[in-house]
Structures are given as structure tokens and as C-alpha cells.
Design a protein around this motif. Structure first.
Motif, mmCIF file in Angstrom:
data_model
loop_
_atom_site.group_PDB
_atom_site.id
_atom_site.type_symbol
_atom_site.label_atom_id
_atom_site.label_comp_id
_atom_site.label_asym_id
_atom_site.label_seq_id
_atom_site.Cartn_x
_atom_site.Cartn_y
_atom_site.Cartn_z
ATOM 1 N N THR A 25 -4.151 -0.062 -7.579
ATOM 2 C CA THR A 25 -3.681 1.530 -7.204
ATOM 3 C C THR A 25 -4.618 2.329 -8.116
ATOM 4 O O THR A 25 -5.099 3.425 -7.732
ATOM 5 C CB THR A 25 -2.059 1.784 -8.129
ATOM 6 N N HIS B 195 1.270 9.479 -3.011
ATOM 7 C CA HIS B 195 0.882 8.053 -3.037
ATOM 8 C C HIS B 195 1.568 7.281 -2.308
ATOM 9 O O HIS B 195 2.663 6.939 -2.910
ATOM 10 C CB HIS B 195 0.460 7.915 -4.451
ATOM 11 N N ASP C 88 -2.772 3.428 -0.953
ATOM 12 C CA ASP C 88 -3.533 3.055 -1.806
ATOM 13 C C ASP C 88 -4.557 1.885 -1.568
ATOM 14 O O ASP C 88 -5.616 1.775 -1.799
ATOM 15 C CB ASP C 88 -2.923 3.129 -3.060
ATOM 16 N N HIS C 89 -3.898 0.989 -0.805
ATOM 17 C CA HIS C 89 -4.425 -0.503 -0.430
ATOM 18 C C HIS C 89 -3.402 -1.278 0.370
ATOM 19 O O HIS C 89 -2.350 -0.738 0.626
ATOM 20 C CB HIS C 89 -4.580 -1.196 -1.764
ATOM 21 N N GLU D 143 2.586 3.915 -1.754
ATOM 22 C CA GLU D 143 2.199 2.812 -2.331
ATOM 23 C C GLU D 143 2.000 1.454 -1.181
ATOM 24 O O GLU D 143 2.885 1.415 -0.337
ATOM 25 C CB GLU D 143 3.300 2.171 -3.306
#
Ligand code: GP9
Ligand code: MN
Length: 438
Positions: free
Chosen positions: A87, A36, A264-265, A38
Motif C-alpha cells: 500500500t 484507494h 494499489d496492488h 485496497e
């Protein structure tokens, strides 16, 4: 009700994209290791930050090497689809091929209540996979400790499994290098094949975790402190991921694994994009909603050691498409599962990417904040012809249907009524995340 489930099922069946035989089962039997990334946006890929002397510094050299590798299926038009759950919405999308909620976070509101048919459960029941999540923050954050049980995660290594102290952590938990380093002893004990996810967190807002000296990477020089620190924390993440790969190679796990990296974003919020414009070679004055929409791209890379059919794929897709894509590579057909996305490698994949608020992007057009833009010119289309008008209405309806189906499934807890797959009911109480592997 069961009737509502039937309706949702009909939509899912009509929207199903069959696997592409060129890729189906290509990663059969391999471990899955999700990393992941971040707050990592696609613009960081291949990005070089100039320091005061004009010298260029590559932000993510290691991840770039994966991105350009023939062993990696890389996607450069892949969008995040999260809303307030950030998240946790990304996790919901990646592990379930369902959207988060339009308000608040699904994991907090429904994660401890609903029935799911999530990736770890599917892989356990169909192919005997074990599963684990690794994250150096409190297990209660985003209600993970409850939600993961319902998703079928057998193990959750939260902060209590790590040596976290003031010097190796910040407000969101353990920094990425010690995080990966300390995870290894747990990873080694998992029964193979496993489905695992490593939630790295150092590259989290406010990006003031490291000073210039500590980071060993220059700060950007804008009037926005958040932007200034973002490149250095992303660089730290990159180096941590490289160290983790080195471990995977040394342990032999690398060759038996598929390693999936995803952002994630966004890391830089839309309200700050104008401050970023110059660093992207864009004019702040002409920055528009079109540009804001394009900034929602995040990395998505599926690295399969030993194969060479990869490359940079320009298909438009989003996080909801990740699970069917992965399952098909692992040799699991998704046709009997309730998943709202479509395999990105399928010939039937439709290039229509829904944002959680109903905006959307296709390979030719962007619909954002009520305005339609032409991707070829980046200009607003104020007077679309009849044909385009009809097409846009159709896309709006399709996006609306996909989001509404997700909401119906989640708000109605409809998967408890679903009997169309071979999955047996999952008992979340059988998982205990304390004292794992004892
Ligand atoms: C911390 C974390 C942060 O556990 O996952 O989530 P975010 O603020 O990005 O939603
Ligand atoms: Mn996040």
C-alpha cells in the motif's frame, strides 16, 4: 549531491511527456477525491461470480458503472508497480510519481527524513488547494503520520478520529462503510478546492472478514480460502464506494470534484494464481509467467462529473504515470517537477511499464522473470530476431534508467537540492495531525 540531482533532472526532462491540449485543464479548480481500492485487481472489473446453482453475481456493479461511464477516463492496461512496501509503495507512486524502494518500504525508511515535492504540496503552492488523508487505522502504520507531513498533507484523519470497535473493524482498521460514513463530517469542513485521499481497507488479505451470511455475497468455491473470500470483500468495498458517492451527490461536493479510483496492488498473490485460473476461464496446467504478469493490472479511473470525453483507454501505463496525468487535467504543467512517469493522455506517452524488479510490459510484449512473451499469442519468444533483440535491450535499459533514477533521488535525498521549480521549501513541522479543525 547537487550534481546527482542535475543528472536525475536531465533524465526527467528527456522523459517528459507534454500535456495533450484536448484534456489539459479539463478539471481545473475541482476538488480531488482519491479512493484507494485496497487489493483490487483489474480482473474484478465486470467480473461475475457463479454461485453453486450457476447464478451469476456481479462483484462490483457500482464501480463497473463508473468504469463504463463517458464521464470517466478508464484504463484497462494500467499496472501496479509496488514491491515490499505494498500500500505504501502505491501511495508513494500516486502522490509523487516516484517508485518505492527495491527493498523494504520507502515511507518507513525515508518518509520521515527526505524532501519531497508531492501532489498536495504542489497543488497547495500553485493553486491554493487544502489537503487531507482519511484512513481508519493507526496513523503510525507505514509511518504515515511522519511521511504525510513531508508530502505536504495538511490533515490526516487516522483511527483516532473514528469510532472503531470490535464489531465495525478488523486487524487493519475500520470497515469501509462506517469509514466513509464517519469521514463525511471531516470532509465537509475542508476548505475547497481540496486534494484528498480515502484509504479504504476492508478488501485486505486474508478476505475472511465476512462470512457468507454477513457478506450477502457468495464465497467462491475453490480449495483456496483466500480466493474464496476475495469476491465478497470486493463486493462490500463496491457497495461502500456507492454509499460514499451518494453522500457526495447529496452534499453537492460531487459536481465540484474529480474522483479518482485506483487499485494499489494485487489481492491474490502470484503463488495463488493457479488456484484462480479456473474462475478466469483459464487452464491451470498452461498458466505461465505471462499470465502472472497480466494479473498485475489494477483499476485506474478518473471520474469527472459533467464531462463526456471519457471512455476506456487502452494505453499501457502504471501508477508512476498517475500524478502527471492528474496534474495536467487540473491544469498544472509538470515540466518543472521531478516526476518519473508520463501523462497517460499525452501523445508522447511511451507504452513501457516498469515493474519494480526490472521486468516490464509494453503493448506488444511482456518481459517477466527473464522470459520474453508475445502479447498477441501469450507464448514465450525463445529466438527473437535481431531487431527485436535490440528493441528489448533498449527497453531494459530504459526501465533500468527509470528505476535507478528513482533510487538515486530517494536514497540520495536529492530533491533537497532541486531548485528548478517554483515551489518554496516545505516545513513539515507546521502540520499537527492531532485535533484537526478545532
Ligand atoms: C493498513 C494498510 C494495509 O493501514 O494500508 O497496507 P498493505 O498491507 O496493503 O500494505
Ligand atoms: Mn494494500
Amino acid at each position: 549531491s547537487a550534481n546527482d540531482m542535475k543528472e536525475a533532472e536531465n533524465y526527467v526532462k528527456s522523459h517528459y511527456a507534454a500535456p495533450n491540449s484536448d484534456y489539459f485543464g479539463m478539471a481545473k479548480g475541482k476538488n480531488v477525491i482519491y479512493i484507494h481500492l485496497e487489493s483490487t485487481q483489474q480482473f474484478l472489473i465486470d467480473y461475475k461470480l457463479k454461485d453453486e446453482e450457476g447464478k451469476e453475481h456481479e462483484v462490483m456493479p457500482f464501480i463497473n458503472s463508473l468504469y463504463h461511464s463517458k464521464s470517466t477516463f478508464s484504463f484497462d492496461n494500467f499496472f501496479h508497480q509496488v514491491k515490499a512496501g505494498k500500500t505504501s509503495d502505491a501511495e508513494t507512486l500516486m502522490d509523487n510519481s516516484l517508485f518505492g524502494l527495491n527493498q523494504g518500504a520507502l515511507m518507513t525508511q525515508l518518509g520521515g527524513k527526505n524532501t519531497f515535492q508531492s501532489a498536495p504540496n504542489i497543488l497547495n503552492q500553485t493553486l491554493g488547494y487544502s489537503s487531507a488523508v482519511f484512513h481508519g487505522n493507526a496513523g503510525t502504520f507505514w509511518n504515515r503520520n511522519e511521511t504525510y507531513k513531508r508530502w505536504g498533507y495538511q490533515n490526516f484523519f487516522d483511527a483516532s478520529y473514528y469510532d472503531v470497535n470490535d464489531s465495525n473493524s478488523f486487524q487493519y482498521g475500520l470497515h469501509d462503510k462506517p469509514f466513509f460514513e464517519q469521514s463525511v463530517k471531516y470532509l465537509e469542513q475542508l476548505q475547497q478546492p481540496f486534494y484528498s485521499k480515502f484509504i479504504a481497507v476492508s478488501n485486505h488479505f486474508p478476505y475472511s472478514q465476512f462470512t457468507n451470511d454477513e457478506a450477502g455475497f457468495p464465497m467462491a468455491d475453490t480449495n483456496d480460502e483466500t480466493i474464496n473470500g476475495y469476491f465478497a470483500t470486493a463486493n462490500y468495498l463496491d457497495r461502500a464506494v456507492e454509499e460514499f458517492f451518494n453522500y457526495l451527490k447529496a452534499s453537492g461536493l460531487y459536481d465540484n470534484s474529480v474522483i479518482v479510483l485506483y487499485g494499489d496492488h494485487y489481492g491474490i498473490s502470484t503463488s495463488r494464481n493457479k488456484n484462480l485460473a479456473e474462475l478466469l476461464g483459464k487452464d491451470k496446467e498452461t498458466w505461465s509467467g505471462y499470465d502472472d504478469a497480466q494479473m498485475q493490472r489494477v483499476p485506474y479511473m478518473i471520474h469527472i462529473p459533467g464531462q463526456s470525453k471519457g471512455g476506456i483507454n487502452h494505453t499501457y501505463g502504471g501508477q508512476v504515470d498517475a500524478l502527471p496525468t492528474l496534474l495536467h487535467l487540473l491544469g498544472v504543467d509538470t515540466k518543472d517537477y521531478i516526476q518519473l512517469g508520463q501523462d497517460l493522455l499525452s501523445k508522447q506517452h511511451e507504452q513501457l511499464v516498469a515493474f519494480r524488479d526490472g521486468d516490464f510490459v509494453t503493448d506488444k510484449y511482456t518481459y517477466y522473470g527473464g522470459t520474453l512473451y508475445d502479447n498477441a499469442t501469450a507464448q514465450a519468444i525463445t529466438a527473437p530476431d535481431e531487431q527485436l533483440k535490440t528493441q528489448v535491450t533498449k527497453w531494459k535499459d530504459e526501465v533500468g534508467k527509470q528505476l535507478a533514477t528513482s533510487d538515486q533521488i530517494n536514497n540520495g535525498d536529492l530533491l533537497r537540492f532541486y531548485t528548478g521549480s517554483n515551489l518554496k521549501e516545505l516545513d513539515p513541522e507546521k502540520f499537527n495531525y492531532k485535533n484537526a479543525l478545532d
